[in-house]
Motif scaffolding. Structure first.
Motif, PDB file in Angstrom:
ATOM      1  N   ILE A 131       0.852  -1.188   0.000  1.00 21.39           N
ATOM      2  CA  ILE A 131       0.000   0.000   0.000  1.00 21.39           C
ATOM      3  C   ILE A 131       0.894   1.246   0.000  1.00 21.39           C
ATOM      4  N   ASN A 132       0.614   2.152  -0.897  1.00 15.97           N
ATOM      5  CA  ASN A 132       1.349   3.418  -0.998  1.00 15.97           C
ATOM      6  C   ASN A 132       0.690   4.414  -0.049  1.00 15.97           C
ATOM      7  N   THR A 133       0.983   4.242   1.253  1.00 15.31           N
ATOM      8  CA  THR A 133       0.242   4.989   2.280  1.00 15.31           C
ATOM      9  C   THR A 133       0.421   6.498   2.141  1.00 15.31           C
ATOM     10  N   GLY A 134       1.547   6.916   1.581  1.00  8.66           N
ATOM     11  CA  GLY A 134       1.786   8.348   1.420  1.00  8.66           C
ATOM     12  C   GLY A 134       1.358   8.876   0.053  1.00  8.66           C
ATOM     13  N   SER A 135       0.727   8.023  -0.755  1.00  3.74           N
ATOM     14  CA  SER A 135       0.317   8.397  -2.123  1.00  3.74           C
ATOM     15  C   SER A 135       1.444   9.113  -2.862  1.00  3.74           C
ATOM     16  N   GLU A 136       2.653   8.569  -2.748  1.00  3.79           N
ATOM     17  CA  GLU A 136       3.799   9.178  -3.433  1.00  3.79           C
ATOM     18  C   GLU A 136       3.810   8.719  -4.889  1.00  3.79           C
ATOM     19  N   PRO A 137       3.864   9.658  -5.821  1.00  4.01           N
ATOM     20  CA  PRO A 137       3.785   9.286  -7.246  1.00  4.01           C
ATOM     21  C   PRO A 137       4.917   8.350  -7.682  1.00  4.01           C
ATOM     22  N   GLN A 138       6.097   8.495  -7.092  1.00  2.00           N
ATOM     23  CA  GLN A 138       7.236   7.680  -7.543  1.00  2.00           C
ATOM     24  C   GLN A 138       7.271   6.320  -6.860  1.00  2.00           C
ATOM     25  N   LYS A 139       6.381   6.092  -5.910  1.00  2.00           N
ATOM     26  CA  LYS A 139       6.478   4.864  -5.125  1.00  2.00           C
ATOM     27  C   LYS A 139       5.447   3.832  -5.556  1.00  2.00           C
ATOM     28  N   ALA A 140       5.868   2.568  -5.529  1.00  2.00           N
ATOM     29  CA  ALA A 140       4.957   1.479  -5.874  1.00  2.00           C
ATOM     30  C   ALA A 140       3.885   1.341  -4.800  1.00  2.00           C
ATOM     31  N   GLU A 143      -3.035   2.690  -3.953  1.00  2.00           N
ATOM     32  CA  GLU A 143      -3.526   3.857  -3.195  1.00  2.00           C
ATOM     33  C   GLU A 143      -4.425   3.366  -2.053  1.00  2.00           C
ATOM     34  N   PRO A 144      -4.327   4.004  -0.893  1.00  2.00           N
ATOM     35  CA  PRO A 144      -5.138   3.550   0.244  1.00  2.00           C
ATOM     36  C   PRO A 144      -6.631   3.436  -0.071  1.00  2.00           C
ATOM     37  N   ASP A 145      -7.168   4.404  -0.829  1.00  2.00           N
ATOM     38  CA  ASP A 145      -8.618   4.336  -1.071  1.00  2.00           C
ATOM     39  C   ASP A 145      -8.997   3.317  -2.155  1.00  2.00           C
ATOM     40  N   GLU A 146      -7.993   2.702  -2.766  1.00  4.22           N
ATOM     41  CA  GLU A 146      -8.287   1.637  -3.733  1.00  4.22           C
ATOM     42  C   GLU A 146      -7.944   0.261  -3.169  1.00  4.22           C
ATOM     43  N   ALA A 147      -7.464   0.253  -1.920  1.00  6.25           N
ATOM     44  CA  ALA A 147      -6.982  -1.005  -1.339  1.00  6.25           C
ATOM     45  C   ALA A 147      -8.093  -2.047  -1.250  1.00  6.25           C
ATOM     46  N   GLY A 148      -9.257  -1.631  -0.793  1.00  3.93           N
ATOM     47  CA  GLY A 148     -10.362  -2.581  -0.610  1.00  3.93           C
ATOM     48  C   GLY A 148     -10.736  -3.264  -1.910  1.00  3.93           C
ATOM     49  N   LYS A 184      -5.226  -0.208   9.906  1.00  2.37           N
ATOM     50  CA  LYS A 184      -6.680  -0.066   9.737  1.00  2.37           C
ATOM     51  C   LYS A 184      -7.164  -0.811   8.483  1.00  2.37           C
ATOM     52  N   ILE A 185      -6.434  -0.660   7.394  1.00  2.00           N
ATOM     53  CA  ILE A 185      -6.827  -1.361   6.160  1.00  2.00           C
ATOM     54  C   ILE A 185      -6.799  -2.875   6.408  1.00  2.00           C
ATOM     55  N   ALA A 186      -5.791  -3.339   7.151  1.00  2.00           N
ATOM     56  CA  ALA A 186      -5.687  -4.769   7.453  1.00  2.00           C
ATOM     57  C   ALA A 186      -6.894  -5.246   8.274  1.00  2.00           C
TER      58      ALA A 186
END
Ligand SMILES: *Cc1c(COP(=O)(O)O)cnc(C)c1O
Length: 223
Positions: A131-140, A143-148, A184-186
């Motif tokens: 999960i890219n918890t910081g929504s960093e564009p360069q990071k794999a 996105e948290p809101d797409e995790a589910g 929380k996502i977990a």
């Protein structure tokens, strides 16, 4: 086995710090597993750590891991090897063949290819979603809101057993909120393995519920 004093001391220090952080967080003793991150280190540098009883290791590149781990696994029973770096689709077959856990399931395409290889090779590596918890564009990572939606897709459409989540918080930020978000996502998705925390912040991560911490330089020294 010859063992550099400093690696032994480092490992003992990390083990003690994990135990102290478990107690501090009122977590059960032994509830946090140490993933020794051996990227860039040679088989000769890794062997002493295996000799000290460490069995769980992380590598971030498939090709590099292939040069060291088939041999090391053949020497010692019970090694558990985790892929903690991004997986390219042309390396999926090799990754499924070598790794016991792939921590970096981070997009639909790679999830599909992993599913195909699992069928083909009749293997069942553990799978974590990054999960890219910081929504960093360069990071794999997802996105948290797409995790589910992504976890549901992996589980329902591809029949993948997603058992863990992993994250790498932004370097410049306080990691606590990122660890809390991953936890929380977990919880929301019945996932109990949380791979979070590195050399500089593993104690914080344990406070937020990490079940696996990935520690490299604090064991092996600077890369
Ligand atoms: C390198 C790496 C680590 C370990 O980092 P250290 O700061 O050396 O402990 C942990 N996780 C990932 C994904 C890494 O690439």
């Amino acid at each position: 086995m010859e063992c550099s004093v400093s690696v032994q001391q480092n490992l003992e220090k990390i083990r003690a710090a994990i135990a102290a952080a478990e107690t501090e967080a009122e977590r059960k003793k032994g509830s946090v597993r140490l993933v020794a991150v051996s990227k860039t280190k040679s088989a000769d540098e890794i062997r002493p750590v295996i000799a000290l009883g460490q069995r769980l290791f992380g590598e971030n590149r498939v090709q590099e891991a292939q040069t060291k781990w088939p041999g090391l696994k053949a020497e010692t029973a019970g090694i558990e090897l985790h892929l903690i770096g991004p997986l390219q689709s042309n390396k999926t077959a090799d990754a499924v063949a070598l790794f016991d856990v792939i921590e970096t399931v981070d997009r639909e395409k790679i999830a599909r290819e992993i599913a195909r290889e699992i069928d083909k090779q009749e293997k069942s590596p553990g799978l974590y979603v990054q999960i890219n918890t910081g929504s960093e564009p360069q990071k794999a990572g997802i996105e948290p809101d797409e995790a589910g939606a992504f976890i549901d897709f992996c589980r329902n459409d591809l029949k993948l057993k997603i058992t863990g989540l992993m994250c790498i918080p932004p370097v410049e930020e306080n990691p606590g909120p990122h660890f809390a978000l991953l936890a929380k996502i977990a919880r929301d998705h019945d996932i109990d393995t949380l791979s979070m925390g590195m050399s500089d912040d593993f104690e914080t991560a344990i406070g937020f519920g990490a079940t696996e911490v990935r520690v490299g330089s604090a064991i092996f020294g600077a890369r």
